[in-house]
Design a protein around this motif. Sequence first.
Motif, mmCIF file in Angstrom:
data_model
loop_
_atom_site.group_PDB
_atom_site.id
_atom_site.type_symbol
_atom_site.label_atom_id
_atom_site.label_comp_id
_atom_site.label_asym_id
_atom_site.label_seq_id
_atom_site.Cartn_x
_atom_site.Cartn_y
_atom_site.Cartn_z
ATOM 1 N N GLU A 245 0.777 -1.157 0.012
ATOM 2 C CA GLU A 245 0.082 -0.175 0.143
ATOM 3 C C GLU A 245 0.995 1.331 -0.163
ATOM 4 O OE1 GLU A 245 -3.024 0.112 2.948
ATOM 5 O OE2 GLU A 245 -3.579 -1.782 3.031
ATOM 6 N N LEU A 246 0.340 2.278 -0.919
ATOM 7 C CA LEU A 246 1.227 3.430 -0.951
ATOM 8 C C LEU A 246 0.169 4.598 -0.879
ATOM 9 C CD1 LEU A 246 4.163 4.488 -0.934
ATOM 10 C CD2 LEU A 246 3.630 4.634 -3.459
ATOM 11 N N GLY A 247 0.168 5.501 0.221
ATOM 12 C CA GLY A 247 -0.921 6.492 0.138
ATOM 13 C C GLY A 247 -1.021 7.391 -0.673
ATOM 14 N N VAL A 248 0.156 8.174 -0.847
ATOM 15 C CA VAL A 248 0.485 9.307 -2.003
ATOM 16 C C VAL A 248 1.799 9.053 -2.509
ATOM 17 C CG1 VAL A 248 0.421 11.719 -2.260
ATOM 18 C CG2 VAL A 248 -0.969 10.785 -1.012
ATOM 19 N N GLY A 249 1.851 8.755 -3.877
ATOM 20 C CA GLY A 249 3.418 8.603 -4.365
ATOM 21 C C GLY A 249 3.355 7.817 -5.666
ATOM 22 N N GLN A 250 4.376 7.227 -5.976
ATOM 23 C CA GLN A 250 4.549 6.385 -7.221
ATOM 24 C C GLN A 250 5.193 5.168 -6.906
ATOM 25 O OE1 GLN A 250 6.229 8.603 -10.507
ATOM 26 N NE2 GLN A 250 6.500 6.732 -11.917
ATOM 27 N N ILE A 251 4.824 4.047 -7.596
ATOM 28 C CA ILE A 251 5.602 2.713 -7.343
ATOM 29 C C ILE A 251 5.917 2.165 -8.593
ATOM 30 C CG2 ILE A 251 3.559 1.480 -7.193
ATOM 31 C CD1 ILE A 251 4.719 -0.709 -5.533
ATOM 32 N N THR A 252 7.050 1.692 -8.812
ATOM 33 C CA THR A 252 7.668 1.002 -10.121
ATOM 34 C C THR A 252 8.055 -0.365 -9.496
ATOM 35 O OG1 THR A 252 8.165 3.067 -10.930
ATOM 36 C CG2 THR A 252 9.176 1.060 -12.005
ATOM 37 N N ALA A 253 7.479 -1.360 -10.237
ATOM 38 C CA ALA A 253 7.769 -2.754 -9.331
ATOM 39 C C ALA A 253 7.888 -3.728 -10.599
ATOM 40 C CB ALA A 253 6.867 -3.056 -8.006
ATOM 41 N N GLU A 254 8.542 -5.004 -10.165
ATOM 42 C CA GLU A 254 8.324 -6.003 -10.743
ATOM 43 C C GLU A 254 8.184 -7.207 -9.879
ATOM 44 O OE1 GLU A 254 13.059 -6.980 -11.399
ATOM 45 O OE2 GLU A 254 12.211 -6.068 -13.041
ATOM 46 N N PHE A 255 7.152 -8.120 -10.421
ATOM 47 C CA PHE A 255 6.971 -9.481 -9.560
ATOM 48 C C PHE A 255 7.108 -10.635 -10.380
ATOM 49 C CE2 PHE A 255 4.747 -5.692 -7.631
ATOM 50 C CZ PHE A 255 5.453 -5.820 -6.321
ATOM 51 N N VAL A 256 7.349 -11.829 -9.701
ATOM 52 C CA VAL A 256 7.108 -13.107 -10.480
ATOM 53 C C VAL A 256 6.265 -13.978 -10.029
ATOM 54 C CG1 VAL A 256 8.747 -15.026 -11.285
ATOM 55 C CG2 VAL A 256 9.622 -12.485 -11.054
ATOM 56 N N ASP A 257 6.613 -14.827 -8.932
ATOM 57 C CA ASP A 257 5.508 -15.990 -8.632
ATOM 58 C C ASP A 257 5.012 -15.682 -7.061
ATOM 59 O OD1 ASP A 257 4.563 -18.434 -8.124
ATOM 60 O OD2 ASP A 257 6.517 -19.366 -7.790
ATOM 61 N N THR A 258 4.031 -14.922 -7.330
ATOM 62 C CA THR A 258 3.375 -14.337 -5.830
ATOM 63 C C THR A 258 2.043 -14.060 -6.211
ATOM 64 O OG1 THR A 258 3.465 -13.135 -3.917
ATOM 65 C CG2 THR A 258 3.972 -12.047 -6.023
ATOM 66 N N GLU A 259 0.974 -14.361 -5.253
ATOM 67 C CA GLU A 259 -0.443 -13.485 -5.460
ATOM 68 C C GLU A 259 -0.279 -12.348 -4.987
ATOM 69 O OE1 GLU A 259 -4.290 -14.071 -2.523
ATOM 70 O OE2 GLU A 259 -3.733 -16.009 -3.715
ATOM 71 N N LEU A 260 -0.849 -11.236 -5.646
ATOM 72 C CA LEU A 260 -0.385 -9.928 -5.523
ATOM 73 C C LEU A 260 -1.425 -9.080 -5.264
ATOM 74 C CD1 LEU A 260 1.793 -7.527 -5.701
ATOM 75 C CD2 LEU A 260 1.678 -7.780 -8.063
ATOM 76 N N GLU A 261 -1.316 -8.052 -4.372
ATOM 77 C CA GLU A 261 -2.262 -6.734 -4.384
ATOM 78 C C GLU A 261 -1.477 -5.669 -3.936
ATOM 79 O OE1 GLU A 261 -6.188 -5.435 -1.868
ATOM 80 O OE2 GLU A 261 -5.319 -7.256 -1.407
ATOM 81 N N VAL A 262 -1.731 -4.587 -4.967
ATOM 82 C CA VAL A 262 -0.841 -3.163 -4.783
ATOM 83 C C VAL A 262 -2.219 -2.219 -4.626
ATOM 84 C CG1 VAL A 262 0.631 -1.551 -5.709
ATOM 85 C CG2 VAL A 262 0.990 -4.135 -6.145
ATOM 86 N N GLU A 263 -2.200 -1.173 -3.887
ATOM 87 C CA GLU A 263 -3.012 -0.148 -3.491
ATOM 88 C C GLU A 263 -2.119 1.204 -3.579
ATOM 89 O OE1 GLU A 263 -6.514 -1.112 -1.123
ATOM 90 O OE2 GLU A 263 -4.877 -2.688 -0.362
ATOM 91 N N VAL A 264 -2.651 2.120 -4.340
ATOM 92 C CA VAL A 264 -2.072 3.429 -4.492
ATOM 93 C C VAL A 264 -3.056 4.317 -4.023
ATOM 94 C CG1 VAL A 264 -0.653 5.264 -5.581
ATOM 95 C CG2 VAL A 264 -0.085 2.789 -5.825
ATOM 96 N N GLY A 265 -3.066 5.202 -3.241
ATOM 97 C CA GLY A 265 -4.145 6.133 -3.111
ATOM 98 C C GLY A 265 -4.222 7.248 -3.994
ATOM 99 N N GLY B 208 -1.682 8.838 -7.414
ATOM 100 C CA GLY B 208 -0.320 8.687 -7.617
ATOM 101 C C GLY B 208 -0.265 8.038 -8.630
ATOM 102 N N ALA B 209 0.755 7.044 -8.929
ATOM 103 C CA ALA B 209 0.698 6.336 -10.134
ATOM 104 C C ALA B 209 1.586 4.947 -9.820
ATOM 105 C CB ALA B 209 1.505 6.846 -11.236
ATOM 106 N N GLY B 210 1.137 3.880 -10.599
ATOM 107 C CA GLY B 210 2.008 2.690 -10.596
ATOM 108 C C GLY B 210 2.427 1.999 -12.174
ATOM 109 N N ASP B 211 3.541 1.540 -11.993
ATOM 110 C CA ASP B 211 4.174 0.873 -13.155
ATOM 111 C C ASP B 211 4.732 -0.546 -12.942
ATOM 112 O OD1 ASP B 211 5.487 0.300 -15.622
ATOM 113 O OD2 ASP B 211 6.520 2.269 -15.615
ATOM 114 N N ILE B 212 3.598 -1.455 -13.125
ATOM 115 C CA ILE B 212 4.003 -2.935 -12.526
ATOM 116 C C ILE B 212 4.186 -3.628 -13.748
ATOM 117 C CG2 ILE B 212 3.042 -4.562 -11.159
ATOM 118 C CD1 ILE B 212 3.173 -1.873 -9.914
#
Length: 214
Positions: A123-143, A145-149
């Motif tokens: 979870e990220l309240g305000v901001g930006q996340i850049t991320a890479e994920f492989v073998d996982t059940e995933l939840e990403v929440e941004v209040g 801002g922006a996400g690049d996944i």
Amino acid sequence: MNKKAFAILALAATSLSMTALASEDEVIHSYSYSLTDINEIYIEGGIGTMEVLHTDGNELRVELELEGTRRYFVFNKRSVEDIEIEDRVRGDRLSLRLNEDDLDHVKAHWRVEMPSVARTHIELGVGQITAEFVDTELEVEVGVGAGDITLARSYVGRVEASAGVGSAVLQGANDTVSKRAMVSEESYGFGNGQHRVELSVGVGEMKVRLDDET
């Protein structure tokens, strides 16, 4: 706390070092956590930016860069040298967070090197996340801002991306469907695996890409 939980906590929550960049208003903290017996990682980033890189092995590494900013009518920048990540192990879950009260007049940047675990929640309240994920059940929440996944197509199943106000773009998935309302957007599609992925932004942009090379 029972003896097993205490042992896990001692192994998982080991702070390695802290290096001052220039003064008390600008520091970098480094942490390392063993993921033995950990199946879920939960990170609450607060306000700032976050970079997540996939790694192999059995260790989660975090570099947290903090910079104090000037407060109203105060010349000196806020001191950040005492701000630390709060960590906790409960069962098979490792939680990392920054206290909201610590983030007033502070710029924070997370750099996270993370191997795959069964479940990941960020979870990220305000901001930006850049991320890479492989073998996982995933939840990403941004209040706000922006996400690049980036996701590994061979591991993910159904992928859902949404923006309450803004855009949600999904690339590289099978059978992609996008639904646009006046200010919101939802997109979903499928990879070739089984893990469910949910990615959302309240206000802003969520970009998601399925990649064979992740």
